[in-house]
Design a protein around this motif. Structure first.
Motif, short mmCIF file in Angstrom:
data_model
loop_
_atom_site.label_atom_id
_atom_site.label_comp_id
_atom_site.label_asym_id
_atom_site.label_seq_id
_atom_site.Cartn_x
_atom_site.Cartn_y
_atom_site.Cartn_z
N LEU A 32 76.75 -38.70 -63.13
CA LEU A 32 75.62 -38.18 -62.36
C LEU A 32 75.60 -36.67 -62.27
N GLU A 33 74.40 -36.14 -62.35
CA GLU A 33 74.21 -34.71 -62.21
C GLU A 33 73.57 -34.34 -60.87
N ARG A 34 72.71 -35.20 -60.38
CA ARG A 34 71.93 -34.87 -59.20
C ARG A 34 72.01 -36.02 -58.20
N GLY A 35 72.05 -35.69 -56.94
CA GLY A 35 72.08 -36.70 -55.89
C GLY A 35 70.93 -36.51 -54.94
N LEU A 36 70.36 -37.61 -54.51
CA LEU A 36 69.29 -37.60 -53.52
C LEU A 36 69.70 -38.55 -52.41
N GLU A 37 69.59 -38.11 -51.17
CA GLU A 37 69.90 -38.98 -50.05
C GLU A 37 68.64 -39.20 -49.24
N PHE A 38 68.37 -40.48 -48.95
CA PHE A 38 67.21 -40.83 -48.16
C PHE A 38 67.65 -41.46 -46.86
N SER A 39 66.89 -41.23 -45.81
CA SER A 39 67.11 -41.88 -44.52
C SER A 39 65.75 -42.22 -43.96
N ALA A 40 65.58 -43.46 -43.57
CA ALA A 40 64.30 -43.93 -43.02
C ALA A 40 63.13 -43.57 -43.95
N GLY A 41 63.37 -43.69 -45.26
CA GLY A 41 62.32 -43.46 -46.24
C GLY A 41 62.00 -42.00 -46.51
N LYS A 42 62.77 -41.10 -45.94
CA LYS A 42 62.52 -39.67 -46.15
C LYS A 42 63.71 -39.02 -46.85
N LEU A 43 63.42 -38.10 -47.74
CA LEU A 43 64.46 -37.35 -48.43
C LEU A 43 65.13 -36.41 -47.44
N VAL A 44 66.47 -36.55 -47.28
CA VAL A 44 67.19 -35.70 -46.33
C VAL A 44 68.18 -34.76 -47.03
N ASP A 45 68.51 -35.02 -48.28
CA ASP A 45 69.42 -34.14 -49.00
C ASP A 45 69.19 -34.27 -50.50
N ASP A 46 69.30 -33.15 -51.21
CA ASP A 46 69.04 -33.12 -52.64
C ASP A 46 69.89 -32.01 -53.22
N GLY A 47 70.68 -32.33 -54.22
CA GLY A 47 71.50 -31.31 -54.85
C GLY A 47 72.41 -31.91 -55.89
N PRO A 48 73.39 -31.12 -56.35
CA PRO A 48 74.36 -31.66 -57.31
C PRO A 48 75.05 -32.90 -56.73
#
Length: 193
Positions: free
Chosen positions: A157-173
């Protein structure tokens, strides 16, 4: 939610409201995306080779082209020894690799996997991750993995996305996202006396 090799093609594909995409474009869009659900979606009494051939057959490919694609995928996913086995006798990890074969049979540009290592032992999870890595390297597809056990996937993996309650809360390496999600400072277990 993790992604490998975020591409401009993916951004272009989803930069408009999908609800207003003309109906004639949807089949083309669907063919560019391969999606494997957590429950595998296999035909349990068909052989491994027959399961892999299902998608190309539904796409109307001729027999020689289907046979060549099945052979290619059996080799790519280390399923050659299992080609004539019925799907219901496979281990969970083998079933996951077979589901992946069905997804990539049509050569999608984007592969989406929904918790592909859920309920697998560590060896089975490593086998699936290795198979997916081999597929991505071989096909050049963009990989999106929806996963709770993301540590196993970090090498891909190069990129990570974290969602909480259907909303993007974190995005980065990916490594930074995983590091921020690690639970630390837990009390140490003490031996009973």
């Amino acid at each position: 939610f993790m992604s490998l090799k975020p591409t401009r093609g993916l951004i272009r594909m989803f930069d408009r409201d999908i609800s207003v995409i003309p109906g004639a474009e949807l089949p083309l869009l669907r063919r560019r995306i391969g999606y494997a659900i957590q429950g595998h979606g296999l035909f349990p009494h068909r052989t491994v080779a027959q399961n892999i051939a299902t998608v190309p057959r539904l796409l109307g490919w001729d027999r020689p082209r289907i046979a060549a694609r099945v052979d290619e995928l059996l080799e790519l996913l280390d399923l050659v020894p299992l080609a004539q086995q019925p799907a219901h006798v496979l281990s969970r990890g083998q079933k996951q690799r077979l589901a992946l074969a069905g997804v990539i049979a049509m050569r999608p540009g984007i592969i989406i996997l929904d918790e592909p290592t859920a309920n697998l032992d560590p060896d089975g999870a490593r086998d699936v991750v290795a198979a997916v890595g081999n597929v991505v390297k071989h096909t050049g597809a963009t990989l999106l993995v929806v996963e709770h056990n993301y540590d196993t996937w970090l090498p891909l993996l190069e990129r990570g996305l974290e969602f909480s309650a259907g909303k993007l809360v974190d995005d980065g390496p990916a490594e930074e996202i995983v590091a921020r999600r690690r639970i630390t400072d837990l009390p140490q277990a003490q031996p009973e006396l």
